[in-house]
Scaffold this active site. Sequence first.
Site, PDB file in Angstrom:
ATOM      1  N   GLY A 143       0.937  -1.085  -0.025  1.00  0.00           N
ATOM      2  CA  GLY A 143      -0.060   0.000  -0.073  1.00  0.00           C
ATOM      3  C   GLY A 143       0.880   1.362   0.227  1.00  0.00           C
ATOM      4  O   GLY A 143       1.964   1.233  -0.211  1.00  0.00           O
ATOM      5  N   GLY A 144       0.257   2.356   0.164  1.00  0.00           N
ATOM      6  CA  GLY A 144       1.094   3.693   0.127  1.00  0.00           C
ATOM      7  C   GLY A 144       2.005   3.868   1.438  1.00  0.00           C
ATOM      8  O   GLY A 144       2.960   4.554   1.306  1.00  0.00           O
ATOM      9  N   THR A 179       4.930  -2.218   2.957  1.00  0.00           N
ATOM     10  CA  THR A 179       4.918  -3.375   2.034  1.00  0.00           C
ATOM     11  C   THR A 179       5.146  -4.825   2.710  1.00  0.00           C
ATOM     12  O   THR A 179       5.769  -4.484   3.616  1.00  0.00           O
ATOM     13  CB  THR A 179       6.089  -3.406   0.687  1.00  0.00           C
ATOM     14  OG1 THR A 179       5.766  -2.148   0.070  1.00  0.00           O
ATOM     15  CG2 THR A 179       6.080  -4.546  -0.255  1.00  0.00           C
ATOM     16  N   VAL A 180       4.465  -5.727   2.449  1.00  0.00           N
ATOM     17  CA  VAL A 180       4.622  -6.996   3.305  1.00  0.00           C
ATOM     18  C   VAL A 180       5.304  -8.282   2.443  1.00  0.00           C
ATOM     19  O   VAL A 180       4.576  -8.153   1.233  1.00  0.00           O
ATOM     20  CB  VAL A 180       3.356  -7.452   4.038  1.00  0.00           C
ATOM     21  CG1 VAL A 180       3.623  -8.801   4.860  1.00  0.00           C
ATOM     22  CG2 VAL A 180       2.938  -6.267   4.975  1.00  0.00           C
ATOM     23  N   LYS A 184       7.360  -6.903   7.128  1.00  0.00           N
ATOM     24  CA  LYS A 184       6.892  -5.499   6.923  1.00  0.00           C
ATOM     25  C   LYS A 184       7.464  -4.596   6.864  1.00  0.00           C
ATOM     26  O   LYS A 184       8.311  -4.154   8.126  1.00  0.00           O
ATOM     27  CB  LYS A 184       5.659  -5.568   7.975  1.00  0.00           C
ATOM     28  CG  LYS A 184       4.709  -4.288   7.655  1.00  0.00           C
ATOM     29  CD  LYS A 184       3.571  -4.615   8.786  1.00  0.00           C
ATOM     30  CE  LYS A 184       2.332  -3.452   8.754  1.00  0.00           C
ATOM     31  NZ  LYS A 184       1.330  -3.603   9.363  1.00  0.00           N
ATOM     32  N   ASP A 240      -8.784  -1.302  17.182  1.00  0.00           N
ATOM     33  CA  ASP A 240      -9.329  -1.653  15.595  1.00  0.00           C
ATOM     34  C   ASP A 240      -9.430  -2.988  15.341  1.00  0.00           C
ATOM     35  O   ASP A 240      -9.003  -3.384  14.330  1.00  0.00           O
ATOM     36  CB  ASP A 240      -7.914  -0.863  14.687  1.00  0.00           C
ATOM     37  CG  ASP A 240      -8.504  -0.468  13.289  1.00  0.00           C
ATOM     38  OD1 ASP A 240      -9.876  -0.520  13.161  1.00  0.00           O
ATOM     39  OD2 ASP A 240      -7.942  -0.315  12.411  1.00  0.00           O
TER      40      ASP A 240
END
Length: 474
Positions: A19-20, A23-24, A39, A133
């Site tokens: 994603g922005g 990265t995984v 990650k 969350d």
Amino acid sequence: MDQPPRIGRYSLVRRVGAGGFATVWLARDEQLDAEVAVKILSDNWIEDEDVRRRFLAEGRFLRKVDSLYVVGVHDIGEAEDGRPFMVLTYADGGTLAERIKAGPLEIAEVVRVINQVGRGLKHLHSRGVLHRDVKPANVLFRTDPAGDRAMLSDLGLGKSLAEVSRITMPGGTPAYVAPEQVRGERLDHRADLYSLGAVAYAAFTGQAPYGVASLSAVMQIDTPPPSMATLREDIPDAIDVVVRRALEPDRDKRWPDLDSFLTALRDAHTTGEVPPGLVPAAEMPTPTAPPADVDQATALATANRSTVATKPKRSVRGRVIAGLVAVVLAAAGAYGGYELVLTRPVKVEYQNLSVEVPRDWSQKSENADGPSLLVSKNTSEWQNNNATEGVFLGISNGTTLPRTTTPPAGCQPATPDPPNLEGQSLVTFRYSCSEASVDEQFRLLDGNKVLRVQVRDDNPERRAAVLASAEYTP
């Protein structure tokens, strides 16, 4: 797709998410001969101290817990280019969100998963950490010899119980967050209990409890959600009332603790009897639906997006936070709050491309070659006026990232940030223009393709949010 051969001592196998913000990678710990997930912070956020702080805070929270039901952090380090990374337990079974998307789960399976996630929450709470969350996208599965095991992940919004005992920054994912958390009140374990109840509701029915997609709508909820039996006929009455009690907007009316909720859920499933003191769902008054800001289908599409609201200037308990909602985009790890002062964003899709934009970017232009997608306030002015707000997404063939680009007319040339692109999967250019600011990002994709995203907007937080939301799905 080009990829670095290793990060630290870990040999990279393939990218499993990006994603922005992070990265995984699936990686192999060669010393232990084990699969792990690495990650790593995206290169364009390396200089942002707040993002780095949030990234490392998640690792510290996870390290506090040694639980089978919480994703473990096995190592934290810094790559050669200075980016922090953490090594996590690799979850090979996907997410609960993916399973719910395929349809409601079997009743016994939901009871099992919720009990496992509940154990993970108990372990977090016993170490003094509130998750804040809990949602289906943050429930991962790992294959064990006896089956699969549910694990909690992503503590990007996690807080110590000492911190949340004070009034804190509101935040969470609208479809799953407790109302008191949105209001910025002092929190305790019952906030996570509410979220776990919402996850159970979604797993049983295939739908989140309420059709809400903004924090302001959550604050208007004043009754438990409709009976799950209205969405799924085979839901036992006993299970229905147990889950709906966990979703009481008034936390004093919820189960007093996780043990009470989990025990009642197991007993309701085993005996089929409504726990003493609870009213059967058939005898409960029909709740008044909260003023929903979107239809249910739209709410489900955005149900796993975390948000952080602007803190009220006057810390009055329960006061409505008017008009400001911020988006934290979670894709392989999203960090940092981004204020969207205008209306709630909408998702625009064309072929394999998608992006979330402010509602007043109401014009769209599509091109099948590539393909490409332009969403703007005025698509006809995009080429001629760099002050025109909007976003362009395009796909081209390639295996390398550009080191220079041609900026829009009236904008100053920019160099990559950072300039060293070796082993990187994306690069971001930022332009200073006469009438607007522009961010442009290039991402390497599988299949020798490159995604180009250009965002024009004077609001830097909104530019970042739109940029991070842009996706290409093969």
